[in-house]
Scaffold this motif. Structure first.
Motif, PDB file in Angstrom:
ATOM      1  N   LYS A  30       0.942  -1.631  -0.498  1.00  0.00           N
ATOM      2  CA  LYS A  30      -0.239  -0.241  -0.015  1.00  0.00           C
ATOM      3  C   LYS A  30       0.569   1.492   0.217  1.00  0.00           C
ATOM      4  O   LYS A  30       1.930   1.660   0.830  1.00  0.00           O
ATOM      5  CB  LYS A  30      -1.319  -0.026   1.322  1.00  0.00           C
ATOM      6  N   GLU A  59      -8.994   8.178  -1.983  1.00  0.00           N
ATOM      7  CA  GLU A  59      -9.474   6.234  -3.580  1.00  0.00           C
ATOM      8  C   GLU A  59      -8.199   6.520  -4.761  1.00  0.00           C
ATOM      9  O   GLU A  59      -8.759   6.071  -5.248  1.00  0.00           O
ATOM     10  CB  GLU A  59     -10.596   6.532  -3.745  1.00  0.00           C
ATOM     11  N   GLY A  63      -3.225   3.372  -3.578  1.00  0.00           N
ATOM     12  CA  GLY A  63      -3.594   2.557  -4.414  1.00  0.00           C
ATOM     13  C   GLY A  63      -2.294   1.034  -4.050  1.00  0.00           C
ATOM     14  O   GLY A  63      -1.300   1.393  -2.364  1.00  0.00           O
ATOM     15  N   TYR A  64      -2.373   0.323  -4.436  1.00  0.00           N
ATOM     16  CA  TYR A  64      -1.722  -1.236  -4.158  1.00  0.00           C
ATOM     17  C   TYR A  64      -0.538  -1.384  -5.006  1.00  0.00           C
ATOM     18  O   TYR A  64      -0.711  -1.460  -6.121  1.00  0.00           O
ATOM     19  CB  TYR A  64      -2.340  -2.466  -4.083  1.00  0.00           C
ATOM     20  N   CYS A  74      -6.757  -0.644  -7.267  1.00  0.00           N
ATOM     21  CA  CYS A  74      -7.237   0.316  -6.225  1.00  0.00           C
ATOM     22  C   CYS A  74      -7.014   0.018  -5.586  1.00  0.00           C
ATOM     23  O   CYS A  74      -7.186  -1.344  -4.941  1.00  0.00           O
ATOM     24  CB  CYS A  74      -8.177   1.168  -6.754  1.00  0.00           C
ATOM     25  N   THR A  75      -7.778   0.119  -3.656  1.00  0.00           N
ATOM     26  CA  THR A  75      -7.475  -0.007  -2.795  1.00  0.00           C
ATOM     27  C   THR A  75      -8.895  -0.722  -2.425  1.00  0.00           C
ATOM     28  O   THR A  75      -8.536  -1.788  -2.434  1.00  0.00           O
ATOM     29  CB  THR A  75      -7.565   0.782  -1.931  1.00  0.00           C
ATOM     30  N   GLU A  79      -8.574  -5.054  -1.563  1.00  0.00           N
ATOM     31  CA  GLU A  79      -9.069  -4.815  -0.332  1.00  0.00           C
ATOM     32  C   GLU A  79     -10.743  -5.402  -0.592  1.00  0.00           C
ATOM     33  O   GLU A  79     -10.457  -7.304   1.017  1.00  0.00           O
ATOM     34  CB  GLU A  79      -9.685  -3.943   0.670  1.00  0.00           C
TER      35      GLU A  79
END
Ligand SMILES: [Zn+2]
Length: 86
Positions: A30, A59, A63-64, A74-75, A79
């Motif tokens: 992250k 948002e 991100g990752y 994207c987060t 997740e």
């Protein structure tokens, strides 16, 4: 048909299964979105194509990142789909 919701939009699950399966084989960390090139101002989530860039909105700004391929997620996708439940 099974549907998934990403950023408020409905997606057919079968349309995102392939990138999700791929993403699960990679290592993600992250981080704030960044670029090594001044000419490169955004990336897209590999699953839903959400735009990641320098932004006030977390948002979009967080991100990752997978450094091996320089790919981003994207987060929300990470997740929801990728994070391994243990
Ligand atoms: Zn995404």
């Amino acid at each position: 048909m099974e549907m998934v919701t990403i950023h408020g939009d409905e997606w057919k699950k079968e349309d995102v299964e392939e990138p999700i399966a791929w993403a699960k084989t990679k290592k993600w960390s992250k981080t704030q979105w960044y670029s090594d090139s001044e000419n490169w101002d955004h990336d897209h989530c590999q699953i839903c194509w959400w735009k990641l860039y320098k932004s006030e909105q977390p948002e979009h700004a967080i991100g990752y990142h997978n450094s091996e391929n320089d790919n981003w997620l994207c987060t929300e996708c990470f997740e929801q789909f990728v994070e391994i439940e243990t």
